[in-house]
Design an enzyme around this catalytic site. Structure first.
Site, PDB file in Angstrom:
ATOM      1  N   ASP A 133       0.829  -1.200   0.000  1.00  0.00           N
ATOM      2  CA  ASP A 133       0.000   0.000   0.000  1.00  0.00           C
ATOM      3  C   ASP A 133       0.865   1.253   0.000  1.00  0.00           C
ATOM      4  O   ASP A 133       1.868   1.334   0.698  1.00  0.00           O
ATOM      5  CB  ASP A 133      -0.877  -0.012   1.262  1.00  0.00           C
ATOM      6  CG  ASP A 133      -1.775   1.208   1.349  1.00  0.00           C
ATOM      7  OD1 ASP A 133      -2.810   1.219   0.667  1.00  0.00           O
ATOM      8  OD2 ASP A 133      -1.435   2.151   2.088  1.00  0.00           O
ATOM      9  N   GLU A 135       0.731  -1.052  -5.081  1.00  0.00           N
ATOM     10  CA  GLU A 135      -0.455  -0.198  -5.074  1.00  0.00           C
ATOM     11  C   GLU A 135       0.067   1.220  -5.243  1.00  0.00           C
ATOM     12  O   GLU A 135       0.344   1.933  -4.285  1.00  0.00           O
ATOM     13  CB  GLU A 135      -1.251  -0.341  -3.778  1.00  0.00           C
ATOM     14  CG  GLU A 135      -2.633   0.300  -3.861  1.00  0.00           C
ATOM     15  CD  GLU A 135      -2.748   1.691  -3.234  1.00  0.00           C
ATOM     16  OE1 GLU A 135      -3.777   2.343  -3.441  1.00  0.00           O
ATOM     17  OE2 GLU A 135      -1.815   2.129  -2.544  1.00  0.00           O
TER      18      GLU A 135
HETATM   19  C1  OTU Z   1      -4.330   3.518  -0.091  1.00  0.00           C
HETATM   20  O1  OTU Z   1      -4.854   4.510  -0.913  1.00  0.00           O
HETATM   21  C2  OTU Z   1      -5.483   2.679   0.434  1.00  0.00           C
HETATM   22  O2  OTU Z   1      -6.050   1.956  -0.622  1.00  0.00           O
HETATM   23  C3  OTU Z   1      -6.461   3.580   1.117  1.00  0.00           C
HETATM   24  O3  OTU Z   1      -7.618   2.892   1.512  1.00  0.00           O
HETATM   25  C4  OTU Z   1      -5.760   4.207   2.298  1.00  0.00           C
HETATM   26  O4  OTU Z   1      -6.595   5.181   2.863  1.00  0.00           O
HETATM   27  C5  OTU Z   1      -4.444   4.870   1.903  1.00  0.00           C
HETATM   28  O5  OTU Z   1      -3.653   4.083   1.015  1.00  0.00           O
HETATM   29  C6  OTU Z   1      -3.596   5.116   3.118  1.00  0.00           C
HETATM   30  O6  OTU Z   1      -3.136   3.902   3.644  1.00  0.00           O
HETATM   31  O7  OTU Z   1      -2.907   6.575  -3.099  1.00  0.00           O
HETATM   32  O8  OTU Z   1      -1.155   4.740  -2.805  1.00  0.00           O
HETATM   33  O9  OTU Z   1      -8.808   7.247  -1.982  1.00  0.00           O
HETATM   34  O10 OTU Z   1      -6.759   5.927  -3.519  1.00  0.00           O
HETATM   35  O11 OTU Z   1      -5.143   7.136  -0.597  1.00  0.00           O
HETATM   36  C7  OTU Z   1      -1.955   5.121  -1.697  1.00  0.00           C
HETATM   37  C8  OTU Z   1      -7.490   7.634  -2.029  1.00  0.00           C
HETATM   38  C9  OTU Z   1      -3.107   5.732  -2.260  1.00  0.00           C
HETATM   39  C10 OTU Z   1      -6.672   6.381  -2.208  1.00  0.00           C
HETATM   40  C11 OTU Z   1      -5.256   6.617  -1.892  1.00  0.00           C
HETATM   41  C12 OTU Z   1      -4.478   5.323  -1.962  1.00  0.00           C
END
Ligand code: OTU
Length: 632
Positions: free
Chosen positions: A284, A326
């Site tokens: 993430d 991600e």
């Molecule tokens: C990711 O998100 C997760 O999928 C989100 O659920 C979390 O809130 C976030 O990390 C923090 O842990 O760009 O690469 O809606 O697309 O925050 C990290 C905005 C991210 C998300 C964005 C995304």
């Protein structure tokens, strides 16, 4: 030790690793170390070579990694060996992902075990469970504020349950994917608590500042992820009397990867979870892990070196494990997450194709595939051992800004085009079919993401008659049709297979993304074989798509892909493999396609989805319809 040369250090580190491993496995490890270590050590040297006692740190890391390998279960070792022999195992058209929350889907981890037959019925081979590790007490960003990498959230079960689930999934041919939040930890993770209590060793795990000088300078160039719910990128810690870097929520403290101890701690956390049977790590917020003054602090070269070093370690001691990036970033930045140049195949195995996802929705709003074609042109062919993750919806908003380069390439006016797409999906604003909601809408001039379940966005909620219902179903099938055939691993988002709608109870919540996180509906699941119900029809429709895909080797991730000129603004044409032709009509009009002209082949065709000949000179593609064609 300071003056030690890199070759000697590489040899010593390898010895340290092997010493920890049982004798029977040393030869295997030594071979893999020999293959990967030049790259691993070189990357770690780039990142941390200037640190005091780099050699000592490296030897300690190898010691820890070796000890973790020694604990790896024989069943996982056997799987490692099997996957080493088939490095493209996850590129097959048989791969199908499913993404869900543990509690909403099945109550807890043991409940997920009871749902395995359902997943198998769908053809699922990969299960991404959204964060299930112990999260911050109180608000925790849906579990993305992790308080411990070694504990399961108590309401979801125990570490023992996790291992049991992984084992059961494996026995059923399903790989378990877990979130591994790389960029930050919760403010009540033990590292953050120690830092707040004044422990200098742990303060060095975070980016902290005594005053606003540096934070203010960074704020000039860093964007905001949650401008409404969490403005700014820095949070004052009263306990520490310092500002802490917090890209996301104020309680998510960004880790300082400039500190080698952070790298080592995270690498070890990954390998411990891998030893419990986690086979895929959804890394993430990968794009954010390295900060550089004067930049937007995403996609920095060091962020890639960190991923490459993690990958090299995994390749040596847990080679059956996959890393998934991600990185929700613009198309030109995406391929780098697989590694490019000499690093090709040395970074992540899988990466989210967020531009493809967003562009497919944009095509639906615009009834034009222009942006989608731009994305596809900008997407390089998949190298062996890499695969896109293709999807329609996930637990986050659909972020439109990733499409800026494509809009620019088409000569678009700033953000106006994307803002119009966003407005289209907002049920309150739009006269169209969608019932979504705009995310983070406080700044009227910004381009906002869109929230909502796929079923709501394609029109099920507003469908008042059988005809509208049918069109909504066709739109959902169209989007999943693209995800299933583009080339990559398609991932179903929980409940999409049953047309599960928005969570009505989420209205008014500060974080609008809860709209697409509804409780799973056992009632819909019970209706899945009843074709007189919406859930039953959608389940059958997507099931047919998945089954058809499984029979077409040309749809494997590593098969070639090229765009076809269809001569129609709303129709996307793709060739997959040597001769599979795919047509997707993103409009509410019936469109005729001159197949001979479009494909350069004048013979007869067969539609494998409809299981019928398709011989018309002017092939008809129904509104929101698609044709998957092979030479007859
Ligand atoms: C990711 O998100 C997760 O999928 C989100 O659920 C979390 O809130 C976030 O990390 C923090 O842990 O760009 O690469 O809606 O697309 O925050 C990290 C905005 C991210 C998300 C964005 C995304």
């Amino acid at each position: 030790m300071d003056s030690i040369d890199l070759r000697t250090l590489t040899i010593l580190a390898g010895q340290r690793l092997c010493e920890r491993v049982p004798e029977s496995r040393q030869a295997d490890i030594a071979v893999r170390y020999a293959a990967r270590s030049p790259f691993l050590i070189e990357r770690l040297r780039r990142l941390y070579g200037a640190q005091p006692d780099f050699p000592g740190w490296l030897l300690q890391l190898m010691d820890a990694v070796g000890a973790l390998h020694a604990q790896r279960d024989p069943a996982l070792l056997a799987q490692d060996a099997d996957r080493l022999a088939r490095p493209d195992w996850f590129a097959s058209q048989q791969m199908l992902g499913y993404c869900t929350y543990v509690d909403r889907f099945a109550g807890d981890l043991q409940g997920v075990i009871r749902r395995i037959p359902y997943l198998r019925e769908l053809g699922v081979t990969y299960l991404h469970l959204l964060p299930f590790l112990r999260a911050r007490a109180g608000d925790n960003d849906g579990g993305f504020a992790v308080a411990s990498f070694d504990e399961v959230a108590p309401h979801l079960g125990t570490v023992k349950d996790l291992a049991a689930l992984a084992t059961q999934l494996r026995a059923n041919g399903i790989s378990l994917c877990a979130d591994l939040v790389l960029n930050h930890v919760a403010d009540d993770h033990s590292w953050a608590l120690a830092a707040a209590a004044g422990d200098a060793r742990y303060q060095a795990y975070f980016h902290t500042y005594p005053d606003r000088v540096e934070p203010d300078a960074y704020e000039q160039t860093v964007r905001q992820v949650f401008p409404q719910a969490a403005p700014g990128n820095f949070t004052w810690s009263a306990a520490m009397q310092r500002w802490v870097w917090t890209t996301f929520y104020p309680y998510q403290w960004d880790l300082a990867y400039t500190n080698p101890a952070v790298f080592a701690s995270m690498a070890e956390a990954i390998l411990r979870l891998a030893n419990l049977g986690v086979e895929v790590f959804r890394l993430d917020s990968t794009a954010f892990v390295w900060k550089r003054a004067g930049t937007d602090c995403t996609n920095q070269p060091e962020a890639h070196w960190i991923l490459q070093a993690l990958r090299s370690l995994v390749d040596i001691v847990a080679p059956g494990v996959l890393l998934k990036a991600e990185a929700i970033v613009a198309t030109p930045e995406l391929p780098r997450y697989f590694g490019t140049g000499e690093a090709l195949g040395h970074e992540c195995h899988i990466a989210y194709h967020s531009s493809l996802m967003a562009a497919a929705w944009a095509a639906m709003a615009e009834q034009s595939v222009a942006l989608l074609e731009q994305v596809i042109v900008a997407t390089p062919a998949s190298a062996t051992g890499t695969s896109w993750l293709t999807y329609v919806r996930c637990h986050d908003d659909i972020g439109w800004t990733v499409l800026r380069p494509e809009v620019q390439a088409l000569g678009g006016q700033g953000d106006a085009r994307l803002a119009a797409v966003s407005a289209f999906f907002d049920g309150a604003l739009s006269s169209g079919f969608a019932s979504g909601a705009t995310f983070q809408s406080s700044d009227p001039s910004a381009v906002h993401g869109t929230n909502g379940m796929a079923a709501a966005l394609v029109g099920f909620e507003r469908a008042g008659c059988a005809e509208a219902e049918q069109l909504a179903e066709d739109r959902l099938a169209l989007l999943y049709g693209l995800a299933c055939s583009f080339g990559g691993m398609p991932v179903l988002y929980m409940g999409d297979e049953l047309a599960l709608g928005n969570d009505g109870s989420a209205a008014g919540l500060q974080d609008g993304r809860w709209l697409q996180r509804p409780p799973f509906a056992p009632l819909l699941m019970a209706q899945r074989h009843q074709l007189q119900t919406r859930a039953g029809r959608v389940f059958a429709r997507l099931g047919h798509l998945i089954a058809t895909r499984q029979r077409l080797p040309a749809l494997a991730a590593d098969q070639p892909r090229s765009l076809l000129a269809t001569g129609q603004a709303a129709v996307l044409g793709l060739r997959r493999g040597p001769q599979l032709v795919l047509l997707f009509n993103f409009s509410d009009a019936n469109v005729g396609i001159d197949l001979a002209q479009c494909t350069g082949r004048s013979g007869r065709w067969r539609d494998v989805l409809a299981d019928a000949p398709a011989n018309d000179t002017l092939l008809q593609v129904a509104p929101w319809g698609m044709r998957w064609l092979v030479p007859a």
